[in-house]
Design a protein around this motif. Structure first.
Motif, mmCIF file in Angstrom:
data_model
loop_
_atom_site.group_PDB
_atom_site.id
_atom_site.type_symbol
_atom_site.label_atom_id
_atom_site.label_comp_id
_atom_site.label_asym_id
_atom_site.label_seq_id
_atom_site.Cartn_x
_atom_site.Cartn_y
_atom_site.Cartn_z
ATOM 1 N N SER A 41 5.834 3.110 -6.281
ATOM 2 C CA SER A 41 6.504 1.820 -6.514
ATOM 3 C C SER A 41 7.381 1.519 -5.310
ATOM 4 N N VAL A 42 7.608 0.234 -5.080
ATOM 5 C CA VAL A 42 8.401 -0.154 -3.913
ATOM 6 C C VAL A 42 9.795 0.480 -4.014
ATOM 7 N N HIS A 43 10.223 1.154 -2.961
ATOM 8 C CA HIS A 43 11.501 1.890 -2.914
ATOM 9 C C HIS A 43 11.666 2.852 -4.100
ATOM 10 N N ASN A 44 10.556 3.246 -4.701
ATOM 11 C CA ASN A 44 10.610 4.122 -5.890
ATOM 12 C C ASN A 44 11.548 3.547 -6.954
ATOM 13 N N THR A 45 11.456 2.219 -7.128
ATOM 14 C CA THR A 45 12.286 1.547 -8.134
ATOM 15 C C THR A 45 11.787 1.850 -9.551
ATOM 16 N N LEU A 137 0.452 14.935 -7.579
ATOM 17 C CA LEU A 137 0.465 15.641 -6.288
ATOM 18 C C LEU A 137 0.550 14.694 -5.097
ATOM 19 N N ARG A 138 -0.065 13.490 -5.231
ATOM 20 C CA ARG A 138 -0.113 12.528 -4.135
ATOM 21 C C ARG A 138 1.288 12.113 -3.696
ATOM 22 N N ARG A 139 1.514 11.995 -2.401
ATOM 23 C CA ARG A 139 2.814 11.546 -1.893
ATOM 24 C C ARG A 139 2.602 10.513 -0.800
ATOM 25 N N GLY A 216 14.640 5.851 -6.603
ATOM 26 C CA GLY A 216 14.982 5.625 -5.201
ATOM 27 C C GLY A 216 14.248 6.619 -4.299
ATOM 28 N N VAL A 217 14.388 6.408 -3.002
ATOM 29 C CA VAL A 217 13.667 7.249 -2.033
ATOM 30 C C VAL A 217 14.611 8.354 -1.558
ATOM 31 N N PRO A 218 14.384 9.603 -1.983
ATOM 32 C CA PRO A 218 15.280 10.695 -1.594
ATOM 33 C C PRO A 218 15.052 11.106 -0.142
ATOM 34 N N LEU A 297 2.531 3.530 3.759
ATOM 35 C CA LEU A 297 2.527 2.145 3.279
ATOM 36 C C LEU A 297 3.586 1.353 4.020
ATOM 37 N N HIS A 298 3.232 0.118 4.387
ATOM 38 C CA HIS A 298 4.197 -0.779 5.038
ATOM 39 C C HIS A 298 4.172 -2.107 4.313
ATOM 40 N N SER A 299 5.284 -2.444 3.658
ATOM 41 C CA SER A 299 5.329 -3.777 3.053
ATOM 42 C C SER A 299 6.296 -4.690 3.797
ATOM 43 N N GLN A 300 6.938 -4.182 4.884
ATOM 44 C CA GLN A 300 7.886 -5.053 5.596
ATOM 45 C C GLN A 300 7.241 -6.371 6.037
ATOM 46 N N GLN A 321 -1.374 -8.181 0.640
ATOM 47 C CA GLN A 321 -0.408 -7.641 -0.336
ATOM 48 C C GLN A 321 0.305 -6.408 0.198
ATOM 49 N N LEU A 322 -0.360 -5.642 1.062
ATOM 50 C CA LEU A 322 0.240 -4.411 1.575
ATOM 51 C C LEU A 322 -0.567 -3.933 2.771
ATOM 52 N N LEU A 323 0.146 -3.293 3.699
ATOM 53 C CA LEU A 323 -0.530 -2.698 4.847
ATOM 54 C C LEU A 323 -0.543 -1.178 4.634
ATOM 55 N N ALA A 334 8.627 15.145 -0.639
ATOM 56 C CA ALA A 334 8.816 15.357 -2.080
ATOM 57 C C ALA A 334 9.507 14.122 -2.643
ATOM 58 N N SER A 335 9.132 13.722 -3.853
ATOM 59 C CA SER A 335 9.729 12.535 -4.452
ATOM 60 C C SER A 335 10.307 12.870 -5.832
ATOM 61 N N VAL A 336 10.820 11.897 -6.503
ATOM 62 C CA VAL A 336 11.451 12.108 -7.814
ATOM 63 C C VAL A 336 10.957 11.024 -8.776
ATOM 64 N N ARG A 337 11.097 11.289 -10.080
ATOM 65 C CA ARG A 337 10.785 10.279 -11.092
ATOM 66 C C ARG A 337 11.745 10.425 -12.263
ATOM 67 N N ARG A 338 11.969 9.295 -12.940
ATOM 68 C CA ARG A 338 12.733 9.371 -14.185
ATOM 69 C C ARG A 338 11.873 10.061 -15.242
HETATM 70 C C1 LIG Z 1 4.451 -2.350 -3.387
HETATM 71 C C2 LIG Z 1 4.877 -1.120 -2.610
HETATM 72 C C3 LIG Z 1 5.458 -1.268 -1.362
HETATM 73 C C4 LIG Z 1 5.839 -0.137 -0.631
HETATM 74 N N1 LIG Z 1 6.357 -0.299 0.629
HETATM 75 C C5 LIG Z 1 6.685 0.793 1.356
HETATM 76 C C6 LIG Z 1 7.188 0.649 2.692
HETATM 77 O O1 LIG Z 1 7.306 -0.455 3.222
HETATM 78 N N2 LIG Z 1 7.528 1.771 3.372
HETATM 79 C C7 LIG Z 1 7.410 3.022 2.814
HETATM 80 O O2 LIG Z 1 7.732 4.011 3.475
HETATM 81 N N3 LIG Z 1 6.912 3.184 1.554
HETATM 82 C C8 LIG Z 1 6.554 2.108 0.823
HETATM 83 N N4 LIG Z 1 6.066 2.259 -0.451
HETATM 84 C C9 LIG Z 1 5.954 3.614 -1.016
HETATM 85 C C10 LIG Z 1 7.109 3.926 -1.969
HETATM 86 O O3 LIG Z 1 8.317 4.065 -1.249
HETATM 87 C C11 LIG Z 1 6.766 5.201 -2.752
HETATM 88 O O4 LIG Z 1 5.654 4.947 -3.569
HETATM 89 C C12 LIG Z 1 7.908 5.697 -3.615
HETATM 90 O O5 LIG Z 1 8.999 6.083 -2.831
HETATM 91 C C13 LIG Z 1 7.489 6.892 -4.466
HETATM 92 O O6 LIG Z 1 7.077 7.973 -3.664
HETATM 93 P P1 LIG Z 1 5.610 8.578 -3.730
HETATM 94 O O7 LIG Z 1 4.633 7.467 -3.432
HETATM 95 O O8 LIG Z 1 5.591 9.658 -2.674
HETATM 96 O O9 LIG Z 1 5.406 9.142 -5.103
HETATM 97 C C14 LIG Z 1 5.656 1.154 -1.189
HETATM 98 C C15 LIG Z 1 5.067 1.296 -2.457
HETATM 99 C C16 LIG Z 1 4.664 0.167 -3.163
HETATM 100 C C17 LIG Z 1 3.999 0.340 -4.512
#
Ligand SMILES: Cc1cc2nc3c(=O)[nH]c(=O)nc-3n(C[C@H](O)[C@H](O)[C@H](O)COP(=O)(O)O)c2cc1C
Length: 357
Positions: A41-45, A137-139, A216-218, A297-300, A321-323, A334-338
């Motif tokens: 999810s974007v910014h791990n929201t 497992l995917r990151r 959030g992104v740790p 992933l780059h959504s900027q 929609q996304l690059l 490593a990431s986190v989840r609720r």
């Molecule tokens: C719509 C969307 C946009 C995202 N944009 C970015 C980005 O611009 N830069 C980045 O580093 N990660 C981006 N991400 C990845 C998220 O930061 C990442 O999925 C989240 O932190 C959870 O970590 P994980 O994918 O390793 O489980 C994006 C993810 C999604 C779904």
């Protein structure tokens, strides 16, 4: 999703409901949501919550977790929910249930992203089981890749997968177009960094080391110093000047390959297209993970309306929609989840007991 026998091995942390009898609806819902929360999810929201009612799970977008500055239309929020939806469907398939899905079923409830129910059973296919095995497992990767090409058959399979979900995954192969996308990403990143409201919003989703937050992104998810890529694709400034991040391992500090650059696009630009894009994204990420291919992933560039429009008109192929950048690399992120219990509610609104009958 097609159909094969259910293998014995399951990903750690996602133990299927056991016992001689079929799992109860509550056990199934608990299992499905425990998998779905691992969607990107974007910014791990993690902008979602679920309600379970008998043999039906509803997935809602959590508007309180939308990014008002970076994502005022909720586009990235719905892409994220689409990724969770794909994962929920896959979790049902992994147990041999056939999900019946209706996306955005009620125009009066725009935050109701999907209803998923199940009645029929059919054994999961090997493809589905392999994808499901990668869910926890995917990151997301942040940085460059090994200089190895990816097999054309693999890229074709990714593109076909995206089409099944109503989106397109287009490889941008020409050096000129790759350079254009790198430049547009850099321009977007600089514009975002110069926007104080945006910078504050990003900082609120990038907790300091030592934080016990589960969203959030740790700092464990990004490198303290990236050697960059060739061409240079600017990363997000998660540490906002604090130097947080993990130490870089692997080959020297110089720029590495940017990997295979792809655009995830859709023919329309409505909420349903965003949900489709999210489903296609998660399928592509999991397919990559099964083959040892990671994604950055780059959504900027698609968060700035003019740059997004520039990409659409200059590179064609629908609404970007996304690059994505794809490649092989040793990953350490490593990431986190609720916890699932925080986002799963019974039909009446109470928290659902995950294991109870
Ligand atoms: C719509 C969307 C946009 C995202 N944009 C970015 C980005 O611009 N830069 C980045 O580093 N990660 C981006 N991400 C990845 C998220 O930061 C990442 O999925 C989240 O932190 C959870 O970590 P994980 O994918 O390793 O489980 C994006 C993810 C999604 C779904």
């Amino acid at each position: 999703m097609d159909t094969l026998p259910v293998p014995a091995a399951r990903p750690a942390g996602l133990e299927p409901p056991t016992g001689a009898e079929l799992p109860t609806a509550a056990e199934l819902a608990g299992y499905v949501v425990a998998a779905a929360v691992w969607a990107p999810s974007v910014h791990n929201t993690q902008p979602w919550w679920f309600s379970a009612d008998g043999r039906e799970i509803s997935l809602y977008a959590d508007a309180g977790r939308q990014l008002p500055v970076a994502d005022p239309r909720g586009r990235e929020m719905l892409i994220s929910c689409g990724a969770a939806l794909f994962t929920a469907r896959l979790a049902l398939r992994s147990l041999g249930y056939v999900p019946e899905t209706s996306v955005l079923p009620d125009p009066r409830q725009p935050l109701l992203v999907a209803r998923v129910s199940w009645r029929r059973r059919a054994a999961a296919t090997g493809y589905e089981q392999r994808l499901f095995g990668q869910v926890p497992l995917r990151r997301t990767h942040r940085g460059g890749f090994d200089p190895l090409p990816l097999a054309p058959e693999f890229l074709t399979a990714l593109a076909e997968g995206a089409m099944r979900d109503g989106a397109m995954l287009r490889v941008i192969a020409g050096e000129g177009d790759r350079a254009v996308l790198a430049a547009v990403t850099e321009t977007a990143e600089q514009a975002l960094r110069a926007d104080s409201m945006y910078a504050r919003e990003l900082a609120s989703w990038a907790p300091a080391p030592g934080s016990t937050r589960r969203d959030g992104v740790p700092y464990t998810a990004y490198p303290a110093r990236s050697g960059g890529t060739r061409p240079h694709f600017a990363g997000r400034d998660f540490s906002h000047g604090h130097g947080w991040g993990t130490a870089q391992s692997g080959p020297g500090a110089g720029p590495r390959s940017a990997g295979v650059v792809c655009l995830l696009t859709t023919t329309g630009d409505r909420p349903v297209d965003w949900v489709n894009a999210g489903q296609a994204l998660q399928r592509a990420l999991l397919m990559g993970a099964t083959c040892g291919v990671a994604a950055a992933l780059h959504s900027q560039p698609v968060e700035r309306a003019r740059l997004r429009e520039f990409i659409r008109t200059q590179l064609g192929g629908g609404y970007p929609q996304l690059l994505l950048r794809l490649g092989t690399v040793i990953q350490t992120a490593a990431s986190v989840r609720r916890p699932p219990a925080d986002v799963l509610f019974a039909g009446g609104g109470e928290h659902l007991s995950m294991g109870g009958r």
